[in-house]
Design a protein around this motif. Sequence first.
Motif, PDB file in Angstrom:
ATOM      1  N   PRO A 150      -3.447  -1.462  -3.902  1.00  0.00           N
ATOM      2  CA  PRO A 150      -4.405  -2.577  -4.005  1.00  0.00           C
ATOM      3  C   PRO A 150      -4.074  -3.718  -3.049  1.00  0.00           C
ATOM      4  CG  PRO A 150      -3.854  -1.774  -6.192  1.00  0.00           C
ATOM      5  CD  PRO A 150      -2.950  -1.052  -5.230  1.00  0.00           C
ATOM      6  N   ARG A 151      -2.788  -4.034  -2.871  1.00  0.00           N
ATOM      7  CA  ARG A 151      -2.440  -5.135  -1.968  1.00  0.00           C
ATOM      8  C   ARG A 151      -2.738  -4.777  -0.517  1.00  0.00           C
ATOM      9  NH1 ARG A 151       4.178  -5.470  -1.594  1.00  0.00           N
ATOM     10  NH2 ARG A 151       4.629  -3.232  -1.592  1.00  0.00           N
ATOM     11  N   THR A 152      -2.641  -3.488  -0.173  1.00  0.00           N
ATOM     12  CA  THR A 152      -3.015  -3.057   1.177  1.00  0.00           C
ATOM     13  C   THR A 152      -4.520  -3.194   1.371  1.00  0.00           C
ATOM     14  OG1 THR A 152      -1.161  -1.507   1.295  1.00  0.00           O
ATOM     15  CG2 THR A 152      -3.004  -1.129   2.807  1.00  0.00           C
ATOM     16  N   ALA A 153      -5.274  -2.812   0.351  1.00  0.00           N
ATOM     17  CA  ALA A 153      -6.736  -2.958   0.423  1.00  0.00           C
ATOM     18  C   ALA A 153      -7.124  -4.426   0.587  1.00  0.00           C
ATOM     19  CB  ALA A 153      -7.379  -2.368  -0.834  1.00  0.00           C
ATOM     20  N   GLU A 154      -6.414  -5.328  -0.078  1.00  0.00           N
ATOM     21  CA  GLU A 154      -6.705  -6.753   0.037  1.00  0.00           C
ATOM     22  C   GLU A 154      -6.416  -7.266   1.442  1.00  0.00           C
ATOM     23  OE1 GLU A 154      -7.701 -10.752  -0.822  1.00  0.00           O
ATOM     24  OE2 GLU A 154      -8.304  -8.797  -1.609  1.00  0.00           O
ATOM     25  N   VAL A 155      -5.309  -6.844   2.030  1.00  0.00           N
ATOM     26  CA  VAL A 155      -4.988  -7.246   3.400  1.00  0.00           C
ATOM     27  C   VAL A 155      -6.037  -6.702   4.369  1.00  0.00           C
ATOM     28  CG1 VAL A 155      -3.334  -6.914   5.279  1.00  0.00           C
ATOM     29  CG2 VAL A 155      -2.521  -7.573   3.024  1.00  0.00           C
ATOM     30  N   LEU A 156      -6.491  -5.483   4.128  1.00  0.00           N
ATOM     31  CA  LEU A 156      -7.560  -4.920   4.962  1.00  0.00           C
ATOM     32  C   LEU A 156      -8.849  -5.736   4.814  1.00  0.00           C
ATOM     33  CD1 LEU A 156      -7.085  -1.058   4.563  1.00  0.00           C
ATOM     34  CD2 LEU A 156      -7.215  -2.291   6.736  1.00  0.00           C
ATOM     35  N   ARG A 157      -9.154  -6.164   3.613  1.00  0.00           N
ATOM     36  CA  ARG A 157     -10.356  -6.988   3.402  1.00  0.00           C
ATOM     37  C   ARG A 157     -10.269  -8.286   4.208  1.00  0.00           C
ATOM     38  NH1 ARG A 157     -11.981 -11.282   0.864  1.00  0.00           N
ATOM     39  NH2 ARG A 157      -9.924 -11.674  -0.061  1.00  0.00           N
TER      40      ARG A 157
END
Length: 393
Positions: free
Chosen positions: A281-288
Amino acid sequence: MPHANDIERIEESRSRDAISDDLLANQNIDGIPLVPEPSQAVLNERQKVDYAEHRRRLIQWGLHFGKDPDRADGYAYETVRVRACRLDAFYRWVWTEKGRYTTAITHEDADAYMRELVYSDSSNTHKANTQKALKMLWKWKAHELNEEPWEPAVTFSNYGGSIKPRDFLTRDERTRLREAALEYGTIPHYNSLTAEERSEWKALLAQRFGKPKSDITRADFDRANGFKIPSMVWTSLDAGLRPVEVGRAKVSWVDVENAVLRIPAEESSKNEDNWVVSLQPRTAEVLRLWLEERQQYEKYADTDALWLTRRGNPYKSYSLSHLLKKLCEVAQIPTENRKMSWYAIRHSVGTYMTHERGLAAAKAQLRHRSERTTLRYDSAPIEDRRSALERMG
């Protein structure tokens, strides 16, 4: 007595054979034969034509790109000549094993040939040099044909063969690398600097972004602290992205809501199937955050590329290896006596995913066609081996 038509067909066949032999005699690249005599003896005429074209592409690539494809730096002539000879012997061995001619050589073929060498009477030098030839072959297949790179479990040196794991990042190093990506390239906030300090940082940013110092603005300060590098590193730490996949990555791959990458078959490095790759989830947030920031940069206006270098080019092996070494400096990760390339990230994903969730999970996460490819990661991480030693007393 042969019929006249049979005689004509025989004469035509002989004529075609003679023409083919003449062509093959002249088919070479700077003296490197495309179809060496041992192969001519076992192939029919049409197979010779196909094999010659296959070898032509490989040999030309070796001479002009083989050593460093990203910089168009080829191997020395003698290196290519000798390796081409060794590869011809390998291909003939495959044909014998399979009972048919083919140029569709697989990882399994290469691994089986290496096992043959382990038990052969050949010198260690011959074994090591043969493996180098096969590595050149797969380097070409990966670069030109988008095939999976070959990572042999059995490695040879001039002192003998051994089975050893590939260089990879430990769990602690993965954490430190993830944190280093947040720290790398950061600069003080624009408002916190004096005029003199701001001038010094503008000079640094001018060099980094390749533009005049007078053109550096507050937006460039924000850009320097952006999320491109963290998103690229974190995604690779989760998905084990190959260098070619970093270069090909598209905005359309990213599904932030479900925290996955969706890589279509036509854009995957294997060109075989659609892949759904898990992300934290934290990787997805950084991608966002990166996708929002990305819209501010002109170089992304007409492309779906997820990440581009500062010059607007896709990332390649050389630029990624350079970035990784810089990140290791920030993270204080030792690189001496290690092959620290972007693949070290991928190898760590394979090793720990296999350890945590088994081969099936690692195979899916790394997008392997065959589970046999994933088997090379089925080894105990160094931390577990150290714990075992402590328990052994």
